[in-house]
Design an enzyme around this catalytic site. Structure first.
Site, PDB file in Angstrom:
ATOM      1  N   HIS A 134       0.828  -1.213   0.000  1.00  0.00           N
ATOM      2  CA  HIS A 134       0.000   0.000   0.000  1.00  0.00           C
ATOM      3  C   HIS A 134       0.865   1.267   0.000  1.00  0.00           C
ATOM      4  O   HIS A 134       0.444   2.316   0.510  1.00  0.00           O
ATOM      5  CB  HIS A 134      -0.956   0.017   1.202  1.00  0.00           C
ATOM      6  CG  HIS A 134      -1.840  -1.189   1.285  1.00  0.00           C
ATOM      7  ND1 HIS A 134      -2.990  -1.331   0.548  1.00  0.00           N
ATOM      8  CD2 HIS A 134      -1.710  -2.330   2.007  1.00  0.00           C
ATOM      9  CE1 HIS A 134      -3.545  -2.507   0.815  1.00  0.00           C
ATOM     10  NE2 HIS A 134      -2.791  -3.134   1.688  1.00  0.00           N
ATOM     11  N   SER A 148      16.177  17.301 -18.694  1.00  0.00           N
ATOM     12  CA  SER A 148      15.115  18.303 -18.742  1.00  0.00           C
ATOM     13  C   SER A 148      15.600  19.487 -19.559  1.00  0.00           C
ATOM     14  O   SER A 148      16.785  19.833 -19.533  1.00  0.00           O
ATOM     15  CB  SER A 148      14.751  18.753 -17.322  1.00  0.00           C
ATOM     16  OG  SER A 148      13.951  19.920 -17.344  1.00  0.00           O
TER      17      SER A 148
END
Length: 492
Positions: A193, A313
């Site tokens: 989870h 980037s």
């Protein structure tokens, strides 16, 4: 469509699917095999097959070469040119092949290299006018329907493609196995989870990925084996023009199994392969997603390969974006989408309509191209990624050893504390440890009723400390490796 997926095609998959060259080659093989079968059954004059095959011999011999000969490329272009006129690619193929049988080599070359479409059509139609009854060309595709040619050919093309995919999966398995061996015993935190759960090793994580890949490989191979089928049963599948004995001879020649069919082989054969490909693509996505999560800055346990001159980037020079892993995740949605489309194509009308054809032309080449690319990229990432063991160990302690909560709870119950009280005691201690940023063992020993157990000698502090020996959590790692078929003495 070709341009859209061109960047994802390997040289080998491009060879199989980018143009119609390979498809037309398999069509030719099927047609020649039918001539051979009918001649052996004495349905056509003796010598037809040998004479026709001799005309195509140079083409057949050149096909195993990864690069098609320029001549066959031009033949392919001529078939495509004719298709634009008559709007039926199989008929266009038949016409060009019959012309090649009839015309001299020089006349045929002059025709296929003719750039003026009207002149080309006239030259072809003049040649076809000389196809007389009982001529060799007249027996080419005689008594057959389009899919008597196309179905066996497509099965052969799928065989080639699935075989190549299978070889790629084998390389991916080797990469994962190598990582599993290399990182055997490498402690890290297991997560459920999205939360820290209990200790695991990176090697075991790799074994889980390997097991999923192996299962997909078996499923794809099995579905591909079931599709080693063909039909030569005519326009509605009842052998109205050619008898079952011709189909039987052809099946032995092509090593494909004849099946009950209409004009086409039921599409569920191919839909099953595409469905298994979609499941495998989702497996690739699962592995890529796990690695992507492990590569986040705040986790920092792995980093995908980053080239010396690569840029992460356009705006932020410091970034090393995990673009390969993200690409793998995105491409999986394409394969799953085409799997749904293939399932919808199963419902053709009666003995056949053409609704499936246009979609399958796009689906097959795209699915094989994408799966092949995903395998290649993931194998590269697994082989070349950087793993940070020290960060894995650091992350284990991020939650102040609260990941040992279950063993602590079990110890308290063993010492006589009730199940509910033991659970709540450990839970409160874990929450307090995280909030105060103090190691769990230092919190728990001062908690009642644990403190009372220590005071009375029922529980020792050493027993509590022993719970935080992470090696104890992975003492059965060898058993898991043995289940995966990797013995303890296997080295990288």
């Amino acid at each position: 469509m070709t341009q859209m997926i061109h960047r994802y095609w390997s040289k080998e998959m491009r060879f199989l699917w980018e143009t119609n060259s390979r498809k037309f080659y398999y069509w030719l093989l099927v047609e020649l095999a039918v001539l051979e079968a009918r001649e052996n059954l004495e349905e056509i004059p003796k010598g037809v097959h040998a004479r026709v095959r001799e005309i195509f011999e140079s083409i057949i011999d050149s096909m195993p070469n990864p690069m098609f000969q320029e001549f066959w490329d031009q033949v392919t272009s001529a078939i495509e040119k004719r298709d634009r006129t008559i709007h039926h690619d199989l008929n266009a193929f038949i016409e060009i092949m019959r012309a090649m049988i009839i015309l001299s080599n020089n006349d045929f070359r002059a025709m296929i290299y003719e750039v003026d479409d009207e002149k080309f059509d006239k030259m072809l139609e003049n040649a076809l006018a000389h196809v007389t009854d009982n001529s060799d060309a007249s027996y080419f595709h005689d008594g057959m329907t389009s899919y008597d040619t196309e179905e066996p050919a497509l099965a052969l093309l799928f065989q080639d493609s699935c075989s190549f995919i299978n070889n790629g999966i084998a390389k991916l398995e080797m990469a994962l196995k190598s990582r599993a061996v290399k990182h055997r015993g490498q402690l890290m935190v297991g997560r459920t989870h999205g939360q820290h759960a209990q200790p695991i090793t990176f090697g075991i994580k790799c074994l889980n990925w390997l097991d999923m890949v192996q299962r997909s490989q078996m499923a794809i191979w099995e579905s591909a084996r079931k599709y080693e089928v063909m039909k030569l049963s005519g326009a509605v599948g009842v052998y109205g023009t050619l008898g079952p004995e011709v189909e039987e001879c052809l099946s032995k020649r092509l090593r494909l199994n004849p099946v009950i069919a209409t004009q086409i082989i039921p599409i569920d054969y191919r839909a099953r392969i595409v469905s298994e490909m979609a499941i495998f693509s989702s497996v690739i996505e699962k592995i890529a997603n796990d690695l992507w999560l492990m590569s986040q800055t705040e986790v920092g346990e792995i980093r995908e390969p980053f080239g010396k001159k690569q840029k992460g980037s356009s705006a932020m020079p410091h970034k090393k974006n995990p673009i390969s892993l993200e690409k793998l995740r995105g491409l999986s949605s394409i394969v799953r989408g085409f799997s749904i489309a293939m399932n919808e194509l199963i419902a053709t009308s009666h003995e056949r309509d053409i609704s499936h054809s246009s979609a399958e032309r796009i689906i097959h080449q795209t699915v094989f191209a994408v799966i092949d690319h995903q395998i290649s990229v993931l194998t590269y990432v697994i082989n070349e990624m950087t793993v940070f063991p020290e960060k894995m160990l650091e992350n284990i302690e991020m939650t102040y050893s609260t990941i040992s909560s279950q063993k602590l709870e079990m110890l308290l119950k063993e010492k006589g504390i009730g199940a509910e009280e033991a659970y709540r005691t450990v839970q409160e201690a874990c929450f307090e440890a995280v909030n105060k940023k103090i190691h769990l063992k230092d919190i728990i020993r001062n908690n009642s009723p644990v403190f009372e157990l220590v005071e009375t000698g029922v529980l020792t502090y050493e027993e509590i400390v022993a719970l935080f020996d992470w090696r104890e959590w992975i003492q059965n790692e060898d058993f898991i490796y043995q289940r995966a078929g990797i013995n303890k003495d296997v080295v990288e």
